[in-house]
Write a protein that holds these residues in place. Sequence first.
Motif, PDB file in Angstrom:
ATOM      1  N   SER A   1       0.835  -1.216   0.000  1.00 23.87           N
ATOM      2  CA  SER A   1       0.000   0.000   0.000  1.00 23.87           C
ATOM      3  C   SER A   1       0.864   1.259   0.000  1.00 23.87           C
ATOM      4  CB  SER A   1      -0.940   0.000   1.217  1.00 23.87           C
ATOM      5  OG  SER A   1      -0.250   0.408   2.385  1.00 23.87           O
ATOM      6  N   ILE A   2       2.105   1.141   0.436  1.00 26.04           N
ATOM      7  CA  ILE A   2       2.996   2.308   0.460  1.00 26.04           C
ATOM      8  C   ILE A   2       3.843   2.403  -0.808  1.00 26.04           C
ATOM      9  CG2 ILE A   2       4.949   3.383   1.660  1.00 26.04           C
ATOM     10  CD1 ILE A   2       3.734   2.312   4.259  1.00 26.04           C
ATOM     11  N   VAL A   3       4.388   1.292  -1.268  1.00 32.36           N
ATOM     12  CA  VAL A   3       5.261   1.380  -2.451  1.00 32.36           C
ATOM     13  C   VAL A   3       4.462   1.611  -3.736  1.00 32.36           C
ATOM     14  CG1 VAL A   3       7.034  -0.044  -1.360  1.00 32.36           C
ATOM     15  CG2 VAL A   3       5.365  -1.117  -2.892  1.00 32.36           C
ATOM     16  N   GLY A   4       3.197   1.212  -3.747  1.00 29.29           N
ATOM     17  CA  GLY A   4       2.323   1.512  -4.870  1.00 29.29           C
ATOM     18  C   GLY A   4       2.698   0.821  -6.167  1.00 29.29           C
ATOM     19  N   LYS A   5       2.019   1.228  -7.239  1.00 28.66           N
ATOM     20  CA  LYS A   5       2.170   0.536  -8.526  1.00 28.66           C
ATOM     21  C   LYS A   5       3.576   0.622  -9.113  1.00 28.66           C
ATOM     22  CE  LYS A   5      -1.602   2.658  -9.215  1.00 28.66           C
ATOM     23  NZ  LYS A   5      -2.549   3.595  -9.849  1.00 28.66           N
ATOM     24  N   GLU A   6       4.285   1.698  -8.791  1.00 27.35           N
ATOM     25  CA  GLU A   6       5.649   1.816  -9.315  1.00 27.35           C
ATOM     26  C   GLU A   6       6.650   1.005  -8.497  1.00 27.35           C
ATOM     27  OE1 GLU A   6       6.636   5.960  -9.876  1.00 27.35           O
ATOM     28  OE2 GLU A   6       4.556   6.374 -10.432  1.00 27.35           O
ATOM     29  N   GLY A   7       6.208   0.509  -7.367  1.00 28.09           N
ATOM     30  CA  GLY A   7       7.086  -0.306  -6.539  1.00 28.09           C
ATOM     31  C   GLY A   7       6.708  -1.772  -6.635  1.00 28.09           C
ATOM     32  N   SER A   8       7.315  -2.619  -5.824  1.00 28.97           N
ATOM     33  CA  SER A   8       6.952  -4.042  -5.812  1.00 28.97           C
ATOM     34  C   SER A   8       7.259  -4.652  -4.455  1.00 28.97           C
ATOM     35  CB  SER A   8       7.722  -4.805  -6.896  1.00 28.97           C
ATOM     36  OG  SER A   8       9.076  -4.924  -6.503  1.00 28.97           O
ATOM     37  N   VAL A   9       6.442  -5.623  -4.080  1.00 26.21           N
ATOM     38  CA  VAL A   9       6.704  -6.394  -2.869  1.00 26.21           C
ATOM     39  C   VAL A   9       6.671  -7.869  -3.241  1.00 26.21           C
ATOM     40  CG1 VAL A   9       6.030  -6.926  -0.500  1.00 26.21           C
ATOM     41  CG2 VAL A   9       5.561  -4.649  -1.443  1.00 26.21           C
ATOM     42  N   THR A  10       7.754  -8.556  -2.978  1.00 29.38           N
ATOM     43  CA  THR A  10       7.792 -10.000  -3.186  1.00 29.38           C
ATOM     44  C   THR A  10       7.764 -10.668  -1.818  1.00 29.38           C
ATOM     45  OG1 THR A  10       9.157  -9.648  -5.139  1.00 29.38           O
ATOM     46  CG2 THR A  10       9.061 -11.889  -4.255  1.00 29.38           C
ATOM     47  N   ALA A  11       6.734 -11.475  -1.620  1.00 26.74           N
ATOM     48  CA  ALA A  11       6.571 -12.143  -0.326  1.00 26.74           C
ATOM     49  C   ALA A  11       7.075 -13.576  -0.435  1.00 26.74           C
ATOM     50  CB  ALA A  11       5.111 -12.109   0.097  1.00 26.74           C
ATOM     51  N   TYR A  12       8.118 -13.919   0.318  1.00 29.05           N
ATOM     52  CA  TYR A  12       8.617 -15.296   0.358  1.00 29.05           C
ATOM     53  C   TYR A  12       7.827 -16.071   1.417  1.00 29.05           C
ATOM     54  CZ  TYR A  12      12.909 -14.751  -2.437  1.00 29.05           C
ATOM     55  OH  TYR A  12      13.809 -14.556  -3.454  1.00 29.05           O
ATOM     56  N   GLU A  13       7.354 -17.221   1.018  1.00 25.93           N
ATOM     57  CA  GLU A  13       6.647 -18.086   1.972  1.00 25.93           C
ATOM     58  C   GLU A  13       6.825 -19.527   1.528  1.00 25.93           C
ATOM     59  OE1 GLU A  13       4.955 -17.545   5.046  1.00 25.93           O
ATOM     60  OE2 GLU A  13       5.248 -19.718   4.873  1.00 25.93           O
ATOM     61  N   ARG A  14       7.435 -20.351   2.377  1.00 26.48           N
ATOM     62  CA  ARG A  14       7.699 -21.726   1.918  1.00 26.48           C
ATOM     63  C   ARG A  14       6.550 -22.693   2.188  1.00 26.48           C
ATOM     64  NH1 ARG A  14      12.732 -23.449   5.972  1.00 26.48           N
ATOM     65  NH2 ARG A  14      11.980 -22.334   7.792  1.00 26.48           N
ATOM     66  N   ARG A  15       5.652 -22.335   3.096  1.00 21.69           N
ATOM     67  CA  ARG A  15       4.532 -23.217   3.392  1.00 21.69           C
ATOM     68  C   ARG A  15       3.395 -22.900   2.422  1.00 21.69           C
ATOM     69  NH1 ARG A  15       4.505 -20.856   9.286  1.00 21.69           N
ATOM     70  NH2 ARG A  15       4.859 -19.085   7.889  1.00 21.69           N
TER      71      ARG A  15
END
Lengths: 223, 223, 223, 223
Positions: free
Chosen positions: B53-67
């Motif tokens: 919600s902060i980095v917005g469309k020009e940013g990216s968040v990659t969430a690592y989750e092994r389960r």
Amino acid sequence: MLDSNIFKKLARGPQVVLIKDAAFVSAFTGLNPGDKVIDAGAGSGWLTVYLASIVGKEGSVTAYERRTEFAEIASKNIVKAGFESVAKVKVADIFLGIEETDLDLITLDLAGSPAVLKFAINSLKPKGYVVGFCPNIEQAKDFVIAGEEVGFTHIKTVECDEREWLIRPQGCRPVTMGLRHTSFLTFLRKPKEKLPEIKDNLENQQSEKTETISQSNETDLIK
Amino acid sequence: MLDSNIFKKLARGPQVVLIKDAAFVSAFTGLNPGDKVIDAGAGSGWLTVYLASIVGKEGSVTAYERRTEFAEIASKNIVKAGFESVAKVKVADIFLGIEETDLDLITLDLAGSPAVLKFAINSLKPKGYVVGFCPNIEQAKDFVIAGEEVGFTHIKTVECDEREWLIRPQGCRPVTMGLRHTSFLTFLRKPKEKLPEIKDNLENQQSEKTETISQSNETDLIK
Amino acid sequence: MLDSNIFKKLARGPQVVLIKDAAFVSAFTGLNPGDKVIDAGAGSGWLTVYLASIVGKEGSVTAYERRTEFAEIASKNIVKAGFESVAKVKVADIFLGIEETDLDLITLDLAGSPAVLKFAINSLKPKGYVVGFCPNIEQAKDFVIAGEEVGFTHIKTVECDEREWLIRPQGCRPVTMGLRHTSFLTFLRKPKEKLPEIKDNLENQQSEKTETISQSNETDLIK
Amino acid sequence: MLDSNIFKKLARGPQVVLIKDAAFVSAFTGLNPGDKVIDAGAGSGWLTVYLASIVGKEGSVTAYERRTEFAEIASKNIVKAGFESVAKVKVADIFLGIEETDLDLITLDLAGSPAVLKFAINSLKPKGYVVGFCPNIEQAKDFVIAGEEVGFTHIKTVECDEREWLIRPQGCRPVTMGLRHTSFLTFLRKPKEKLPEIKDNLENQQSEKTETISQSNETDLIK
């Protein structure tokens, strides 16, 4: 990424809002890129810069400051931080009214802030927030009471405490001395559907109705 | 403006990061629209949504989750919150390495997080942050020591406390019972100029030099 | 009533225990007139005087201090406060053993205090307390582990925070700056019936048994 | 040594004062064996028992309680704890006056306590304390203002926070949930030389003078 050191480089005038408190303001109101904000009084513009860094180029921050010397410091700090396209300082007395409308957030860090709430309720979008910074608890109480009188919902009043630790191979412990208090932060929210007020003419009622209809189109999750 | 109620509407799986702590992460690292972030482990994706919600469309968040089961919950929550164009969940074990580079922020909320720091230092931009969530103080200590060993600067380790007040006409006081602890938050930062490492060939040294030169063009205030 | 100003009048040597922490020590152990206490290391004798003021003439406080210069300061402070008939300073190294027996309370405010616990368990009455002052959390942990190994029950480890408020007609608020940490206070208690230990001769077992019988006569409420 | 478990064994009626707060009351006022105390309102007598355990047989605690049912619970608890020779419950309304004089300490844990301060100032010894328990901050403010009006010195108003830690081999951290607030504790002290009051006859002035002279004989350290 905003260089967090930037806050150390900006010229200081009056007492500034600390990052810990600014953090709560943006996070608990869900501030986002594109949001429209008013920050009053601006002081030296530290909170203005922080808010501008989040709303970004698609958003806007208008900083009200009636004392010319602080308005100048704030303006310089905004330029220094590179946010002149997002934030501007308005030398104006917010106790006389708020021209801007359709706002997402209004921050009030000035003595007598409860008197501003009657303008704030009309300038905010439905579900928009006003956040008050009150050093004394009596001010927070007055803020809540005045806010509820003009139709705000009191979400919460909190203290934000940041307690730093010394982490050392030989032993960890909290720092010995430090900050114990800044301000009580009060979060007031404009209801989704503004409560009906006693109207003195039909015209007001109609504009009210129009607003209510347009609201129904917003998505329930993201404004 | 992100509807702050959204956090109540997302499906819950494992224990979630609280807004108070997420607030400190974004504010103290100066997170901005356009930033590139990794969030591991994602859990049910609450912090992922907040960061998106902060980095917005020009940013990216990659969430690592092994389960896999949590990865699915996180994915659904991202879609529910409307951030599928900003954030994605990667079913991967971050203890095996981080593919992404040029990151502004890495958040680590998983047991054994110190072992990830050797990958984090190489995936971050200079001056980028890694923030560790450690419930126990020993974990925070290990995190700091492991971070300093691979070249991070320990900025600070803090506890964030949100203390709520009852504000009532008849009398104001803090609430009687409440939260006393979540996690110790540790902020590590990659130095602007990475400290020279023992090199095994000339090529590496040259690429290091090039990086250093390109840095000098960045403005001193905003990366 | 002890003049609370007395603590300001005593000569200061090494760092002193604060009243807030001394308050927890006496209140949570139920310290009473007539109780028999050891305070180690005495430092300048502040805690010694406080404890003496509670146990009174029918009780006793023996302050262990191995550094002669501090022992002298402590002795003078005890006389200055008028407690020479209750408290005395013993220039001795508590790491070599504790001669006194049948104690109600032992306070340990010295580096390496876990090594004293094997003596403390034998010098205390059943249900007697030892309280450790540990600035670092690792020390508190070692203290608890060492205490449990020699037969103590870990009652609790706490931080005591005193937050002062400015109360003024124009507005009330907590003070801005202040103390954030002194020591972790750990309360260990000797069980009512000491757990059987591996004995190397019959004599010890018999004296142990005698002690157990005499215990059964004590009232259940007040030792 | 008072068995600290005793507090768990006493019958409970109304809300009780916690040990953490009682600890501050006794320690910051320098309560001692032999002191003379009033505790109002007694409630179920927990604070009464605590205070009695410190002042001992040479001292006294008179507990005011106007509600007969609580007075009975308090009396039973005093007997149960073995302090019937030290403490007694008086079924009386302290808002009508205080008969006892020459007191070292008065504790006030009742709504409307500021109205009692005009009696308290006359019943205390010079340098004696009155301590108010006020759940709301406005009550603490009223207490301070009313106290200063009748001649008390405001020593301090504090919050006492006890934060418990989990100490475990696998990791240490504060407990997750817990108490966040009980009462604001306000310490008022009668000046050594009572400020001159407007007198309506000569007799009063003379008795006042006599009192002042006798004071000069007291030792400066211990009353």
